[in-house]
Scaffold this active site. Structure first.
Site, PDB file in Angstrom:
ATOM      1  CG  HIS A   4      -2.384   0.737   0.870  1.00 34.51           C
ATOM      2  ND1 HIS A   4      -2.176   1.826   0.208  1.00 34.51           N
ATOM      3  CD2 HIS A   4      -3.531   0.406   1.313  1.00 34.51           C
ATOM      4  CE1 HIS A   4      -3.695   2.195   0.248  1.00 34.51           C
ATOM      5  NE2 HIS A   4      -4.268   1.217   0.677  1.00 34.51           N
TER       6      HIS A   4
ATOM      7  CG  ASP B 260      -2.498   5.110  -3.945  1.00 33.48           C
ATOM      8  OD1 ASP B 260      -1.741   4.955  -2.819  1.00 33.48           O
ATOM      9  OD2 ASP B 260      -2.132   6.071  -4.481  1.00 33.48           O
TER      10      ASP B 260
END
Length: 549
Positions: free
Chosen positions: A522, A526
């Site tokens: 992450h 995204d």
């Protein structure tokens, strides 16, 4: 005028310097560089060092010259140091007077030592991969006494990822093998063998061992051991006040009783007031032994019956301890590091593979006709993943401390399970290769992984990983752990037939669907970027003809 007269006076003092330097430049350099102390011991006396036949008569001559011509008073330490370096007098050949401790620079080739050993070379465990800290000796291909030439393979080293051949760099003879076949957990740089230049020197290393040679220096210093014995009686009275100081601590804090968690638990189980027990632990703490002693004085049993039944059950277990292999230890440490440091999240998608399987059948018929190797579903998946990475390059990146590194090459690691452990050989520039080339490379590297013969260039440099448990094992769906320092890995499940709505009302048809799960870092990818990559991947899988364009 004052400045000019100072320069003239200074030049008069220096006019006799060339004569002295021609007479004995080594003595002059040693005299001038006395203040610099660049490479010699402190408290060095020029009058007692005789580097090049320095006679006492010359000493008087130089002393008188220096006294009448104080050249060094007009030169800085830096200038004197540069004078010494410019003349290049070898400091190592000077015989120092006794009582001075000078450090010796040991040669990396290990030339003749105090043990009278001939010139030899100590070969250490090499670092054969960027992450290697230790290795194992699989087997030696050369024996003691064999001649070795540059480029010849001496032994096979099991690194953290594969078994690699270690080649000889210089010509000589293998005099001694320190670490034999099967030696494990050898640190990088640790000596594994000795080579010599002359064949007659081999016998002199029959009983050689690095530990024995290293322990020679401490053994000579054993007479210096008595001073610690004198300090021992001094330490005893220092430690004796500690119990005295611990006793007043416990009554000083009567409102709070210090005890270990186990001691408190035992006291609660047997209803023993802690205030009635004197602690014998550090700083008056109450420990388990204090509770047991108190219960023994009251005639109570300390041990409970339940632990005995547990011990009896454990004693009945039958097991075998399997030692960790090098690849297993490295895999465990890397996966643990990845799971602890990378913020994983997962995206799962079902994609129809009917057209993909039809295209595979057509291409395999062409491959069989031309004598090529058959294509697998995994080969097509790897190609589709590479093209999706080229379309969404944000997923072809790695997280660095100060930036995100986005790769221009699409190199895909393919997870291969073997008897020795999990390997991930790499297919380079997959987006630029045809399906036939990808299939051949995957089969070739998988065979090398099963034979434990992968080289570092076979598994280093990947930017993305594909792991398939669907085809070989029938796993429907799973989540894979990211292969650090990459930022994504695709977990491929099995294909299964499902009933889906048809084109007309109350019409149904069958279709094959495959589940894939993308694990993302992450910090780099995204959620929307990961979803975009899966959309591109699904487009190539459901329309496989587009991969051929």
């Amino acid at each position: 005028m004052a400045y000019a007269s100072r320069i003239i006076n200074h030049s008069k003092r220096l006019k006799n310097v060339p004569n002295l330097m021609r007479h004995d430049h080594a003595v002059l350099v040693r005299w001038f560089s006395h203040g610099a102390q660049s490479s010699v011991c402190r408290s060095e006396d020029v009058t007692k060092t005789r580097p090049l036949g320095y006679a006492p008569a010359e000493r008087e001559r130089v002393s008188k010259f220096v006294a009448s011509n104080p050249v060094s008073s007009g030169l800085s330490k830096n200038i004197r140091s540069r004078t010494t370096m410019r003349l290049g007098i070898p400091m190592g050949g000077v015989v120092y007077r006794r009582g001075l401790s000078c450090s010796q620079v040991q040669s990396s080739r290990g030339f003749a030592s105090d043990a009278g050993l001939p010139p030899h070379q100590e070969i250490g465990m090499p670092s054969l991969s960027p992450t290697m800290t230790e290795g194992n000796i699989a087997r030696w291909l050369k024996k003691e006494g064999d001649k070795v030439n540059p480029g010849e393979v001496m032994c096979e080293v099991e690194t953290d990822k594969a078994t690699v051949e270690m080649e000889c760099m210089e010509e000589g003879y293998l005099a001694k093998i320190i670490k034999g076949d099967g030696s494990k957990e050898i640190k990088v740089g640790e000596i594994i063998a000795i080579t010599v230049e002359e064949e007659e020197d081999i016998a002199k290393f029959k009983d050689y061992s690095p530990s024995a040679s290293d322990s020679g220096a401490p053994a000579a210093k054993k007479p210096e051991a008595p001073p610690p014995s004198k300090q021992e009686p001094v330490e005893q009275p220092v430690s004796s006040p500690e119990p005295k100081t611990s006793k007043p601590i416990s009554p000083a804090s009567e409102d709070r009783i210090f005890a270990s968690p186990l001691a408190r638990k035992m006291a609660e189980d047997h209803k023993v007031p802690l205030s009635s027990i004197n602690g014998t632990g550090p700083d008056g703490h109450i420990v388990k032994a204090d509770i047991e002693e108190y219960l023994a004085s009251r005639g109570k049993e300390v041990s409970a019956p339940t632990p005995k039944t547990k011990d009896a059950k454990l004693a009945a277990l039958d097991y075998v301890d399997i030692p960790h292999s090098q690849i297993r230890k490295v895999t465990a440490s890397r996966l643990l590091f990845s799971k602890q440091t990378i913020p994983h999240y997962y995206l799962t998608l079902d994609t129809c593979v009917d057209k993909l399987m039809d295209l595979r059948s057509q291409l395999n018929s062409l491959q069989e006709a031309s004598g090529g190797k058959r294509l697998s579903i995994n080969d097509l998946v790897i190609k589709a993943a590479a093209l999706a990475l080229r379309k969404v390059p944000q997923c072809n990146s790695s997280w660095m401390d100060d930036y995100i590194r986005q790769y221009n090459n699409v190199n895909i690691n393919v997870a291969v399970q073997t008897e020795n452990g999990l390997y991930v050989p790499v297919i380079r520039d997959v987006d630029k290769k045809g399906l036939s080339s990808i299939a051949e490379e995957v089969k070739h590297l998988a065979q090398k992984a099963k034979e434990n013969s992968l080289k570092p260039e076979d598994y280093e440099g990947g930017t993305f990983t594909v792991s398939n448990l669907g085809g070989p094992f029938g796993i429907k769906q799973f989540c894979a752990i990211i292969n650090h320092p990459q930022s994504g890995i695709l977990a491929v499940g099995s294909a299964e037939k499902r009933v889906i709505p048809g084109s007309g009302p109350e019409q149904f048809k069958f279709a094959s669907f495959m589940s894939v799960t993308l694990s993302c870092d992450h910090r780099v990818i995204d959620g929307a970027i990961g979803a975009e990559w899966l959309k591109a991947f699904k487009g190539y899988i459901e329309n496989p003809e587009s991969m051929l364009l």
